[in-house]
Design a protein around this motif. Sequence first.
Motif, PDB file in Angstrom:
ATOM      1  N   TRP A   1      -1.284   1.752  13.464  1.00 19.42           N
ATOM      2  CA  TRP A   1      -2.131   2.844  12.929  1.00 19.42           C
ATOM      3  C   TRP A   1      -2.275   4.003  13.906  1.00 19.42           C
ATOM      4  O   TRP A   1      -2.433   5.152  13.501  1.00 19.42           O
TER       5      TRP A   1
ATOM      6  N   ARG B   1     -13.180  -6.014   2.159  1.00 20.14           N
ATOM      7  CA  ARG B   1     -11.875  -5.797   1.528  1.00 20.14           C
ATOM      8  C   ARG B   1     -10.825  -6.873   1.814  1.00 20.14           C
ATOM      9  O   ARG B   1     -11.006  -7.754   2.618  1.00 20.14           O
TER      10      ARG B   1
ATOM     11  N   GLN C   1       0.863  -1.173   0.000  1.00 17.52           N
ATOM     12  CA  GLN C   1       0.000   0.000   0.000  1.00 17.52           C
ATOM     13  C   GLN C   1       0.902   1.227   0.000  1.00 17.52           C
ATOM     14  O   GLN C   1       1.792   1.357   0.853  1.00 17.52           O
TER      15      GLN C   1
ATOM     16  N   SER D   1      -5.722  -3.204  -0.270  1.00 16.51           N
ATOM     17  CA  SER D   1      -4.909  -4.418  -0.141  1.00 16.51           C
ATOM     18  C   SER D   1      -5.476  -5.618  -0.893  1.00 16.51           C
ATOM     19  O   SER D   1      -6.669  -5.714  -1.140  1.00 16.51           O
TER      20      SER D   1
ATOM     21  N   ALA E   1      -1.295  -6.282   9.734  1.00 13.47           N
ATOM     22  CA  ALA E   1      -1.682  -6.638   8.364  1.00 13.47           C
ATOM     23  C   ALA E   1      -0.721  -7.597   7.649  1.00 13.47           C
ATOM     24  O   ALA E   1      -0.405  -7.395   6.476  1.00 13.47           O
TER      25      ALA E   1
ATOM     26  N   TRP F   1      -0.520   8.778   4.733  1.00 13.63           N
ATOM     27  CA  TRP F   1      -1.496   7.993   3.960  1.00 13.63           C
ATOM     28  C   TRP F   1      -2.270   8.889   3.017  1.00 13.63           C
ATOM     29  O   TRP F   1      -2.622  10.017   3.365  1.00 13.63           O
TER      30      TRP F   1
HETATM   31  C1  FRU Z   1      -5.144  -2.282   6.810  1.00 13.59           C
HETATM   32  C2  FRU Z   1      -5.945  -1.523   5.780  1.00 13.59           C
HETATM   33  C3  FRU Z   1      -6.620  -2.480   4.824  1.00 13.59           C
HETATM   34  C4  FRU Z   1      -6.835  -1.649   3.610  1.00 13.59           C
HETATM   35  C5  FRU Z   1      -5.591  -0.804   3.606  1.00 13.59           C
HETATM   36  C6  FRU Z   1      -5.780   0.584   3.061  1.00 13.59           C
HETATM   37  O1  FRU Z   1      -4.021  -1.654   7.309  1.00 13.59           O
HETATM   38  O2  FRU Z   1      -6.893  -0.701   6.423  1.00 13.59           O
HETATM   39  O3  FRU Z   1      -7.795  -3.066   5.334  1.00 13.59           O
HETATM   40  O4  FRU Z   1      -6.973  -2.439   2.471  1.00 13.59           O
HETATM   41  O5  FRU Z   1      -5.136  -0.711   4.936  1.00 13.59           O
HETATM   42  O6  FRU Z   1      -4.562   1.245   2.883  1.00 13.59           O
END
Ligand code: FRU
Length: 490
Positions: free
Chosen positions: A302, A164, A52, A96, A282, A60
């Motif tokens: 996060w 997702r 990402q 993702s 993740a 972000w």
């Molecule tokens: C997890 C997340 C995923 C999403 C992505 C977006 O860290 O929230 O669920 O696909 O980051 O950047």
Amino acid sequence: MSQSLRDARRWEEAHAVIPEERPLFHLSARTGWMNDPNGFSFHDGRYHLFYQYHPYDSHWGPMHWGHAVSADLLRWEYLPAAMAPDMPYDRDGVFSGSALTLPDGRHLLMYTGVAKAVGEDGALRDVQTQNLAFGDGVNYVKYERNPVITAADLPEGGSPHDFRDPKIWATADGYRAIVANDHPGHGGRMLIYRSPDLEHWSLETVLAENERRLGLMWECPDLFELDGRTVLLASAQDMLPQGFEYHNGNGTFCMLGSIDPETGWFVEGSNHAVDYGIDFYAPQTVVTPDGRRVMIGWMQNWDTCNLHTPSTPWFGQMSLPRELSVKNGRLYQRPIRELEQLRRDAVAYDHVALKDGEISLPGIEGRALDIELEVAPAGELYNRFAIRFAKDATYHTGVSFRPRESVLKVDRKFSGSRRAIIHQRRAKVDHRDGRLRLRLILDRFSVEVFVGDGEKVMSATLNTDLSARGVTFFADGAVEMNVRCWKLGD
Ligand code: FRU
């Protein structure tokens, strides 16, 4: 190729962070921001890791997929960004997903597209769908029949706004994908979809339901068999701590269980945190050509990750690739064995006595180190033992152990942070009367602590100036240590 992808590729070439300013062997953003690992796969003779990516800023933003390849999961080569948010169904983010090599040799990416839309209540909200792209390992073309899984394929009550992170795999009769979905009022759940041909997908089963036990929404699932158990890895948002488990707010859990052949449901045996440090989220796994299940996570949290100055050239790095196994009802993790090829300048000290003080040992200093440590009481049980690193007169980060409480702590309070964010994390660890074995991997801006045989891991990033290179050992009480240390690098 779309203009957005061309722009992103030009930008990242022009703004690439120089190697001296990034971690040595942990993958970090080529420039700008990185979060989750995506599309972790072995394709055409090398490992591919996407991520990402927001190349234009170290915070972000509209998500792209960055791309890197490696022969050993440690020495990474950047490839051009693979995808940009450039289609009606993903114009607000290419979220993702995962990757697979198709029988005809093409590399398939399956990912979540995000597009904002006005709902029945008049509010503008994300709509998340599952999409495909096909490529040759460098360039990818989004499928003309995208999206392939939409809100219409959700089970009763599923939210199209939180739907997702597909993880795809091949089966004898086609393909399966596990996708995370919010079931409002109940929290996250995991859905399994099946397809004979990649184009037509249908819901096979609801694999697991949160029912608000482990946080709220679940994200980034991975599902695999390992050592006779079915393992479900997922990252939960908004977790409540439970004893020494799940202190991270957003954290990754591992569920060990089995799949009921009648219902398709996951029968849960036990669950525990995957990492007990501050920064881990993740993860995705890959199977190596020699059959190892290797996991890489985003080494960040996060809640603490958007507080750096906008001018930082990069933000976000991956964890060390970790070999997984299941033993004693737990997921064990060890640094991938390829790391041993980066070891240089070995030093070894046996039976070092240390009592009520702090020492350094000749040859043990630097910011990219592999340290194996055994500590044992010398006589009576000691009160506390610590190793401190990335240290100079101003800075240090420490890992300390209090055997009377069986608590191992990572503390980066003095690592150079100027923010009131979480700097400490404690984990309960097993030991034999104060005997403890640790392996610490330092790579410039991080530490990962592997306890014993890898039954627990604690990871934390550090922002310390690279000139702080000292390592010391501290004891309150009397200990004896065996220390092995290698510098890491080519
Ligand atoms: C997890 C997340 C995923 C999403 C992505 C977006 O860290 O929230 O669920 O696909 O980051 O950047």
